[in-house]
Design a protein around this motif. Sequence first.
Motif: not given
Length: 979
Positions: A172-186
Amino acid sequence: MAGPPKNRPNAEKGGTGSSNSQAASGRDGTQRSTPKSIPRLDGNRDPKIPEGRAPADYSKATDLKNISEMLGMHGWYIARGFTIPDGFVTRPKKFNNQGKEISVKLNTFNVLQAPSTTVHQYDVSWGKTVDPTKRQLVKKIWASKAVKSALGEPQNLWIYDGNKLAWSGKRIEREEIRLDIDLDAEENEARKAAGQEPRAARGRENKHKIYIKYTRTIDFGHLDAYLAGSSTGSPEVIDSINFLDHLLREAPSQNYTQIKKSFFQRGEQRFDLGGGIEAFKGVFASLRPALTNDYKKALTVNVDVANGTFWRVQPLARALLQAFNTNDLPSIQARFVKAKTEWKRSLFRKDLARFKRVGVTTTHNPKNPQQFTIDELCGKDPYETIFVDKDVGEISVAEYFRTKYNKNLTRNVPIVKMTKKIGGRPVYLPLEFLQIDPNQRYNSKLSDQQTSQMIKFAVTLPAQRWTAVEHGVRLLDWQNDRYLKHYGLKVSQTASNVKARLLPSPKVLFGGTGPTASVPPKDLIQGRWRLDGRKFISSNQRDILSWGVCFIGGRGALNKPQVDAFITKFIQIYESHGGRINPKFGKQPHIMEGNLARGGDMIADVFNATGNKFQARPTFLMFIVNDRNVDVYRRIKKSCDCRYGLVSQVMQSRHVATAQPQYISNVCMKVNAKHGGATCYTKSDVIGKVAPNHNTIPTMVVGADVSHPAPGAGSDSAASFAAITMSIDSSFTRYLAECNTNGNRVEMVTTDNIDKHLGNMAKKWMQRLGRGLPPKRVLYIRDGVSEGQYAAVLEQEVRDMKECFFKLGCKDIPKFTVVIAGKRHHIRFFPDKNYQDRNGNPLPGTLVEAGCTHPFEFDWYMCSHVAIKGTARPIHYQCILNEGEWSGMELQSFIFEHSYQYVRSTTPVSLHPAVYYAHLAADRSRAHLNETVVSSGKKETKAEVRPASSSGSSKDKVEIQPLIPLSNAAGLMEAMWYI
């Protein structure tokens, strides 16, 4: 067992690892390493994964679970950051050449091609809202659209271990991926796309954070160098094997129900075990480095049948009734009402604990079913359980369901508390509107009836098992696995065929002269002979003089004439085998009827009446029981062992009634051993050739086993039991045994147990056999430890044993040879027709040293017994220390040949007797718990409460009381009391 906090350690650097080069004399010479080189942490249970985003470090106990099997002891030292000890045992240069060379097919499949591309490893961690132990939530987040999009799937095929590590062929391009996941929205977005109404807000956010951080690159060159023998191994090798093992499992885990390394096909035919539990078969697959069938160092895949137990998909209310083996709801309601008075201490509550963490779906609102996980079934019913509703305030669960759903709930049944919370408050739901979800493993201990059914289901003959293995290979479908293709891993579809050895059987000698003094060779090869007409090699050293028989009255009981007839036959057959019954007071015992309702007083009645008849303290009691009730058995053993200090024999009335000679002979073997005798003795034609000095070296054999409480209710506070056995004669036919509690799920035998029990037996050995001196060498055979605990056996148990001899004043500490005996593996033998028994199993003495063994370490698989049912499971032996300088052939022959002189059977056994006896002693010691047995009467033995041992494995310290000690009033501790 966590090692020091070293990051990416180099195995060649010096450290606190153990060394054989230390001086043998003095206190320091008794230790193989500094005492704290591996802290005492229970290897049975890993601590909870801490928060944070530190990359996986194999020297941490929390990350050891990510390492695949069969790394060997060498790999585990490297994983923890310890220096490989001097004298590390490697495979002998010469394979065993005794006996006949035979061909054996194994259920292993060689890897034809390993990846040559670069693979990048990532650490996966979570925000505060995610509990990593909740696997379903973790899977949902990983499978979410946001994560898949960020990782570039499906173009990039990622592998995830479901815990902490992930791998990809693309950096991956960045050293770290930080994600916010909204399971209800999905979920609502997906429902909208499918033309469904979105779900209403749940009152709390279903939003989570995930962090995916690059940690390192896996270079398979290190693995190639290791297998080629040009590298001694490194953490990079472990990285590679760990990745490949997870790569192999990625596609099956998506297609089937996965339980660790086993996969179960959805829709397979179920087998009802009763109690709401069912079983069905799956496939086990595990990748390991091995010495292959063509003697190359390579990777191989072990494929076997897996037998799983699962909850039946049905309403929870019906499952509750089935768990208590009833269709009568009022009886459950009555038990519940009674249990509520002392809910926390009630047996009913403990029985309900089996439902903890079972996944369920609500059924009261079909338009909006919701999934939950059970936390517990509580001591209140729906009418007593109050919660706060945002619209009406405080309300009972029953009233809420009546007003909102027009549902009337049942009284006097437990309310179900869920693991999920809403607004920080627990969720309670009625059990009659919950359905058990599919494909959920049943983790609690099976009942006796369920176990019997499970054995019928699981036991298959070799031909059937091999067909199931081939079916499993087709299910795994390596040729069409997109993940294997993507990373370039190829596995052979053809099983390994190895050159094995059929070791020569020893001579099995009995007493007397003539043809009955030895066993014919053909019977030895077939692994079964009769005792008819044979005399024990050693009769009971102590005459049977003052003895009594108690037949218990009640349903299924015998009458006195039946007991008299049995005893007459017993005396006749026992004496025909050479057993001695002193005629001073007549050979007949005192016979009387016993009443179970009198509890411990019943044993006292028999003891006193027998003593009065013979005017001598009883030395032997027989009990005839009416069924296999374990509580009755343990009650009898507890009194006889701990209160009166005499050997006893318990028999079932149905066997006594038929009085078959073969059954009586089997009883005679046990009685003879308990009174100082031995059944038979083996004489080797091999060991003298391969080790001419074998018989001139004073040798002690020590066996050890630690047994743990069965999973399920109460196991987190129940005792583990450690048993140590020791040979006490020069022919290794008789063994002393001592036992005690060993904390809660603590795998290593504690220092206190070794000091007390090994030390006590070692004194007797030195007095009887050593003329005041210790043995020159000790063969320590240890059962029940995984590869991850081999190092701890050396660093803790062997160190403590050497220290024990030092404390006894020994100037020369014995040289230790340590062998681990393992049964929990999936290797099976399928020999050629000329070298199999009538069921297709291998003949006793079948030895395999290639095809499934470690590439460099000294291990082997051996089948020394004949399987009565199903497919024989060979024992995996690994020598992890060899200070005693046993040659490979000497050690293998010694272990195999001694399996023929197990004192209570006329067959060779699967394990070396020292370990087998430790099994028996550990199980018997459960009768010596310092607590009152259920329905035990008024006068059960109970010792004074002494300082308890604590377990380091539990979240909170668990205090475990020591066992009640054996009474040695009649020399019980000198006898094989556990037989």
